[in-house]
Scaffold this motif. Structure first.
Motif: not given
Lengths: 367, 367
Positions: A354, A244, A266-267, A270-272, A350-351, A341, A347
């Motif tokens: 982000s 992550t 991947l964002r 947020d994702d990484l 989040q999308k 995340r 969660d």
DNA sequence: TTGAAAGCGCTAACAA
DNA sequence: TTGTTAGCGCTTTCAA
């Protein structure tokens, strides 16, 4: 363009001897000359625009007020400019000037360049490398003090300054750990230089301090440029249990990692989350979101090298106790680190949240 | 460390006068000395490791073999390194050394730096700017030849070299036109410097040559960094009839344009072609696909400036006819230009084909 | 073909 | 407090 004015012109115009002029204009021999005479001479000298010829005084004093800066690759890295600038500033502040030579890594040329510098009677030499390495001072550098810049002396005979690679890497990894990451990948580079090993040790150290077990799969060795970053990031992110957080050996790789992340949808962050080392500003500030990275203090290292060199020139005793300095590297926080995340409060939201972060600041302007 | 060996040591060891040593070692006075004596002296000199003291010979000859390089911002741009390197190489090849000073844009400091250089009896000065501008040579630079680097003399008194902004821009825009684009946006920058106007003229010229009508809406003036590129690209791409090709003032803006394109779901070069100026390699090579951009020949400009300066030093007559050179800028083709979609053979296949291009080369490694 | 000596512009030891 | 003089290391007249 009239002929250059010399000390004799001043002496004649002021009606005193050249000796008196010399002393009146030097701040070392304060007591020597009558304050009134002094003022008068200074006034005349200023009026004539007199400035002592450094070639002549250098010859007489056996001191050129010239320093040599020997580099292998000034132009190939933008940082080199910072090192040179730091060196130049430190030198100028104390009355010295820097003469620059760059061999482009050609040893035969370097040898001739050094001998040219020596012919010009440089008072000392800074021997600089474009990346941190261990070496032996070339034997043609002799008779003057030397300081290594971004390098270390294998013989321990001369002073040197370089970044503390281990600490820098630990800082970068700790930044991810502190944000809550436990699964942290390391895109290392694949050349056998001190930075490679030092930063790997720093990675280990940071994990160990946080009680995180080391996982061999999470470390990959890639070419130290953008494509290496892309390759390494893709490799790690396609693991069954992907990291992550990602720590990259240097900023260009981080740029590659951004590209890889985007291509995988991947964002960041947020994702990484990503950290790196360099603070290569065109990248670290240019990326969106900005890259959190550990800055290599090139300007300061350049300053330190010259400052140490001048200390040794002015007090030759100092040269007998060389100093080996590993410079601390400060982290520069921007926007590439966030909690993983799994730790996020909700969660589902989040999308959307982000997505905002992946758009540039000016995005409101759009419909 | 033994004392330095001087010409007297050689003279003693060789059993000849210092005069003979001097002449034997100089290639100017060939005829003066017996070939045998000459060989002998050279041999002894080499054995002792003798090298003439340049301070002393400089004093005697009124020639220091030193050049001053006065810059306002060496470190702020990675190109500066190239300019300095070009200058250094050209100087070294002809027996000169460069002394570098950087004022950081501080005029008072620059004035003192110049006077320090003059005290060191530099034989000439290269006055360099970090970006192309028109200026008057500071009055404290006097008594030695001067050449301007990346700048032009308003008074036309001294030689200068700078990039041909108009031609560079025309080249970059023509590249898009040749690929079939007719609707071409220009993300210019918003500062009042020669490059801004020159490149706008180049944009006009390229359009005119291709018979494309100029559309004011397609030109935007933004800050000359990544964020400006993002802003400008978003603005142009959100036009009712958006451009299919984008010309950016410089590479960092192009990076921003890439980001903007990605955030809008546009593929480069399939949905949008981009060209730029700089060949800032960390960007132009690092981006995926690579950026097609016009290179500013900094190394060559640095070389030219010093080479011209040395010509004027060695033949003062030359200085009376200053030369104003605008350097040609070559285009470096990478992957950011393709025909516009409307010209593509089959529009339906385009989407899949283009996707391949957004993935890095190593993508095959992935499942 | 070679050597003696002056002098580049400056500073410092020594003398006054 | 100031001036005279030697000399830093080299190159180049000038003389031999």
């Amino acid at each position: 363009m009239m002929a250059k004015v010399g000390i004799r012109d001043v002496s004649k115009a002021a009606g005193v001897s050249v000796t008196t002029v010399s002393h009146a204009l030097s701040d070392v021999h304060q007591a020597r000359v009558n304050p009134e005479t002094r003022r008068h001479v200074q006034e005349v000298a200023a009026r004539l625009g007199y400035a002592p010829n450094r070639l002549a005084s250098g010859l007489r004093n056996q001191r050129s007020y010239l320093l040599g800066l020997v580099s292998d690759e000034i132009a190939s890295t933008p940082f080199a400019g910072e090192m040179v600038l730091g060196a130049q500033d430190a030198a100028y502040e104390r009355g010295w000037l820097i003469m620059l030579v760059d061999s482009g890594g050609n040893r035969a040329l370097e040898e001739r360049q050094v001998s040219t510098l020596l012919q010009h009677q440089v008072d000392g030499i800074v021997y600089a490398k474009m990346y941190h390495q261990r070496l032996t001072v070339p034997r043609e550098i002799t008779g003057v003090p030397v300081v290594l810049l971004d390098a270390e002396d294998l013989d321990g005979k001369v002073s040197s300054v370089a970044p503390d690679e281990l600490a820098a890497a630990r800082t970068a990894v700790k930044e991810l750990i502190d944000a809550g990451h436990r699964r942290i990948g390391f895109v290392n580079q694949n050349e056998d230089i001190p930075a490679t090993h030092g930063r790997l040790q720093g990675y280990h150290a940071a994990l160990a301090e946080a009680g995180i077990e080391y996982d061999d799969d999470l470390v990959t060795f890639e070419v130290p440029d953008v494509s290496g970053g892309r390759d390494g990031a893709l490799k790690l992110l396609s693991l069954p249990e992907p990291p992550t957080g990602l720590f990259c050996f240097r900023d260009p790789q981080a740029l590659g990692a951004y590209e890889a992340a985007h291509s995988l949808g991947l964002r960041i962050p947020d994702d990484l989350s990503i950290t790196s080392i360099d603070d290569f500003q065109i990248i670290s500030e240019g990326l969106w979101p900005g890259l959190t990275t550990v800055a290599l203090p090139h300007y300061e290292m350049g300053r330190w090298a010259v400052s140490r060199l001048l200390d040794e020139i002015e007090d030759p005793e100092k040269a007998k106790a060389p100093e080996r300095l590993l410079f601390e590297c400060p982290i520069v926080r921007r926007g590439s680190v966030a909690p993983p995340r799994s730790l996020s409060p909700s969660d589902s939201e989040q999308k959307d949240a982000s997505r905002m972060n992946t758009l540039p600041p000016a995005s409101e302007e759009l419909a």
